[in-house]
Design a protein around this motif. Structure first.
Motif, mmCIF file in Angstrom:
data_model
loop_
_atom_site.group_PDB
_atom_site.id
_atom_site.type_symbol
_atom_site.label_atom_id
_atom_site.label_comp_id
_atom_site.label_asym_id
_atom_site.label_seq_id
_atom_site.Cartn_x
_atom_site.Cartn_y
_atom_site.Cartn_z
ATOM 1 N N PRO A 1 0.819 -1.212 0.000
ATOM 2 C CA PRO A 1 0.000 0.000 0.000
ATOM 3 C C PRO A 1 0.858 1.271 0.000
ATOM 4 N N GLY B 1 -6.240 -3.832 5.260
ATOM 5 C CA GLY B 1 -5.924 -3.225 3.968
ATOM 6 C C GLY B 1 -7.178 -2.786 3.227
ATOM 7 N N SER C 1 -9.627 5.724 1.887
ATOM 8 C CA SER C 1 -8.559 6.594 1.368
ATOM 9 C C SER C 1 -9.083 7.800 0.597
ATOM 10 N N GLY D 1 -3.069 4.516 0.920
ATOM 11 C CA GLY D 1 -3.873 3.330 1.175
ATOM 12 C C GLY D 1 -4.094 2.489 -0.061
ATOM 13 N N GLU D 2 -3.859 3.054 -1.249
ATOM 14 C CA GLU D 2 -4.023 2.311 -2.491
ATOM 15 C C GLU D 2 -2.933 1.248 -2.600
ATOM 16 N N ASN D 3 -3.309 0.026 -2.980
ATOM 17 C CA ASN D 3 -2.372 -1.095 -3.051
ATOM 18 C C ASN D 3 -1.858 -1.245 -4.478
ATOM 19 N N LYS E 1 -8.512 0.345 4.863
ATOM 20 C CA LYS E 1 -7.670 1.503 4.559
ATOM 21 C C LYS E 1 -7.901 1.978 3.124
ATOM 22 N N TYR E 2 -8.062 1.023 2.200
ATOM 23 C CA TYR E 2 -8.303 1.345 0.795
ATOM 24 C C TYR E 2 -9.622 2.107 0.635
ATOM 25 N N GLU F 1 1.965 4.520 1.516
ATOM 26 C CA GLU F 1 1.957 5.067 2.874
ATOM 27 C C GLU F 1 1.999 6.598 2.882
#
Length: 745
Positions: free
Chosen positions: A6, A77, A84, A43-45, A80-81, A8
């Motif tokens: 992800p 995850g 975001s 937060g984007e993976n 968080k995504y 940060e």
């Protein structure tokens, strides 16, 4: 090498090309990554392919050449995504509730069964479906932009393309990449041609020939100001662009032209014995202007006023005495449907306008004062004591449902409520703006056009003032006698000398006209920078922001591009306290002086008028302001223009701004600046002409400074070369006038 994790932290992002520096959490280790991303949100993976490089300034970084967005698999995850900011309407609380409810199935539910989101607390069915749509749209956007980036299309431009084609972007571009030329401003033929070659579109595709012809027509008109091109010229330029001989591919060329004619993109007509090709829009503009002017000019409702007493009263009240040609201008304007008042600086145009206004008021006639630019309208307001507006502001950009019917609020169905419209600086009005203005004029309205026939023609297509003057249809008052000049002022005197083909008086002992001799371009540039930043502010007490550099050329040591970089570096250097953004070859920084370079009818602005906040739409070519704020995360820029409008530029529109410490003389039309600095340099005769230097000098209100070689100034003063614009307005105006005469005879 492949890494995944992800985002940060985002350290830097260029919204124009997508170049991003960010920290990726790779197996709990922070890794600084550099490369181009469609979008970037904490937060984007991401899954990245690339290699580690040792940057001498920043140390080891992971430079990636390709990537894909990977949906996270852990509950933390996923939460968080979703929180975001990627999906509007889903914040941290909503994201947590969704993940708690659906666990690892969250993304499947959002994409395949969004209605199920309504099971979550505080999510209605409407909001659930909206979240599902936004999630799908995001995936389509990312896929489309990544596809376009393979062909070196910037992130900014890719987003603009997606705004037009939406989820069909990839399909449309694969099927016919040449559609981009017609549908997307800023995409030229060369870009579309590269995509087509990579996709496998054959060189002799009719799509390609059509796009090449259309690109040639539009780009040549943009450069020349013509409203049409001879067919032979169009074909000749097109075949050089396409690298395809016309005679060998005649059927292809003619089919492409027929297609453009059938869908009414262009018209093919005859003019002076040869075929011409006209963009349909420009033909419509010219014929509508011709018809409206002829109609207003022939109005039988015009009342002839005997105004000798009113003129005498104005003279006595203002302690002046009008020349006969000035009186004639006033009488003609008051008693004509359409009239033109033209003359150079100091010939009394403003005083004449004031007298006309007073007479109109005495006869209970409503009037409007208009000008093409904000600076020109402000000058008109200051000089007359009455409100003057820009033409665009008076027309009012349509919003909401009205925007789908007409670009402007005022048109033939909703005309101005006035008896008379007076337009100053009309030399810079192009045929498009004239068309929209004419549509908004009431049937029995007087139209008074005021300007300087010796100024440069409009930046946009058309030769409105020139065609009106030479048509012989509209009454013209030509002012030649100079009245406004003080003994120790040379600006007006020298402007007229230049216009007469004579060298200006240069003795550097006056208060407002100076020449500094420099022989090489590097010295000229350095002297200009020093004058703007140090010498002239110290000498005059004015701010650097009140000094405007007007250069003949864009490129070169003394072109506006290089001058802007040098002036920016001195007047507004980089600082940790100033946000900045890289857009193409430009660096924009908070505090920079900038100019809007195209008409944009959709940009929203706000302005404080006393304690009331006004809001409207539309920012226009030539508007000058200063950058007030830059948002790194969104790529948005706030510009406050000189008239107090504050406009937020989304990342897709920032490319319409340019630095404006130095601007071209063409872009200065209609404006007035306290101090003007002009580099006197060598260059192409087709550009460095008498009317160019005349226009530059007449932009100055308090002082003119030329820097360079006097031989270059002399060459410009002697150069009477003018490119004759190919337009139809003059002929169409004669034809419209004759039709009206035939109707009444």
């Amino acid at each position: 090498m492949h890494i995944e994790g992800p985002i940060e932290e985002i350290i830097f992002r260029n919204e124009q090309n997508g170049y991003t520096v960010f920290v990726l959490d790779f197996k709990t280790t922070p890794v600084v990554c550099v490369g181009k991303l469609v979008s970037a949100n904490v937060g984007e993976n991401l899954a990245l392919d690339g290699e580690y490089v040792n940057n001498s300034k920043y140390g080891y970084q992971f430079a990636f050449s390709s990537y894909e967005v990977v949906l996270p698999s852990t509950l933390a995850g996923i939460e968080k995504y979703l929180s975001s900011g990627l999906i509007k309407g889903v914040g941290p609380v909503t994201a947590k509730n969704i993940v708690n409810h659906f666990k690892e199935q969250t993304f499947d539910i959002i994409e395949m069964s969004p209605s199920s989101l309504a099971e979550v607390r505080n999510i209605s069915m409407k909001k659930a479906l909206e979240i599902g749509e936004k999630f799908k749209e995001l995936k389509k956007l990312q896929n489309s932009v990544m596809f376009l980036q393979k062909y070196n299309i910037s992130t900014n431009m890719a987003l603009k393309i997606y705004d037009i084609y939406g989820s069909n972007t990839i399909e449309i571009v694969k099927n016919n990449p040449y559609r981009l030329v017609e549908d997307v401003d800023g995409i030229g033929f060369m870009t579309a041609d590269k995509i087509a070659k990579n996709i496998g579109v054959p060189q002799n595709s009719e799509y390609r020939v059509r796009a090449g012809i259309l690109h040639t027509l539009n780009s040549t008109i943009d450069k020349t100001g013509n409203t049409y091109l001879p067919k032979a010229m169009l074909i000749n330029i097109s075949q050089n662009l396409l690298e395809m001989d016309y005679e060998e591919n005649k059927e292809l060329y003619e089919n492409a032209l027929s297609g453009l004619t059938l869908d009414k993109t262009v018209l093919i007509n005859w003019q002076d014995g040869y075929e011409i090709v006209i963009p349909s829009k420009l033909y419509f503009y010219e014929i509508s202007v011709a018809q409206k002017l002829a109609l207003l000019n022939s109005s039988t409702k015009q009342t002839e006023y005997k105004i000798d007493d009113e003129i005498l009263h104005f003279e006595e009240k203002n302690k002046i005495s009008f020349h006969d040609e000035q009186k004639n201008a006033i009488i003609t304007a008051i008693n004509s449907g359409v009239s033109v008042i033209t003359g150079g600086p100091g010939t009394g145009k403003t005083t004449i306008i004031k007298c006309i206004i007073e007479i109109l008021s005495q006869h209970n006639q409503k009037f409007m004062l208009l000008a093409p630019t904000g600076r020109a309208s402000k000058r008109m307001s200051d000089a007359t004591g009455y409100e003057a507006k820009t033409i665009h502001r008076a027309l009012e950009v349509a919003q909401g449902d009205m925007a789908s019917i007409s670009r402007f609020v005022h048109n033939e169905n909703n005309p101005f409520k006035t008896n008379c419209v007076i337009v100053d600086e009309v030399s810079m009005v192009d045929v498009s703006l004239m068309h929209h203005l004419c549509k908004a004029l009431p049937r029995d309205c007087k139209l008074i056009l005021v300007g300087d026939k010796d100024q440069l023609a409009s930046v946009g297509a058309g030769n409105v003032l020139g065609d009106i003057l030479t048509s012989g249809i509209i009454k013209v008052a030509m002012l030649t006698k100079i009245f406004r000049q003080s003994e120790d002022s040379l600006i007006i005197t020298n402007a007229h000398l230049i216009n007469e083909g004579k060298m200006p008086i240069i003795n550097n002992s006056c208060k407002d006209f100076f020449f500094e001799e420099k022989t090489d371009t590097a010295s000229i540039k350095q002297s200009i920078v020093d004058m703007v930043t140090r010498r002239l502010p110290a000498f005059t007490g004015l701010e650097s922001s009140q000094i405007q550099v007007l250069a003949p050329l864009k490129a070169g040591v003394c072109g506006i591009d290089n001058l802007n970089r040098s002036l920016q570096a001195t007047l507004n250097p980089p600082s940790i306290e100033k946000a900045e953004l890289v857009v193409g070859e430009n660096i924009f920084r908070v505090g920079d002086k900038v100019m809007q370079t195209a008409n944009n009818y959709n940009l929203v602005w706000k302005k404080m008028n006393g304690f009331i906040e006004e809001e409207g739409e539309g920012v226009f070519n030539g508007d000058i302001g200063f950058i007030e704020q830059i948002d790194y995360q969104t790529g948005e820029v706030i510009v406050e223009f000189e008239d107090g409008r504050a406009c937020l530029y989304p990342r897709t529109e920032i490319s319409q701004l340019s630095l404006a410490y130095a601007i071209t003389i063409h872009k200065s039309q209609g404006s007035e600046f306290d101090i003007v600095i002009i580099p006197a340099i060598s260059g192409p005769n087709i550009i460095l002409t008498r009317n160019l230097i005349y226009t530059a000098v007449t932009r100055a209100k308090k002082m003119v400074v030329l820097v360079g070689e006097q031989k270059n100034l002399k060459r410009m003063v002697s150069n009477t070369y003018t490119v004759k614009r190919l337009t139809l307005l003059k002929q169409l105006l004669k034809e419209a006038d004759q039709k009206i005469k035939d109707l009444f005879d």
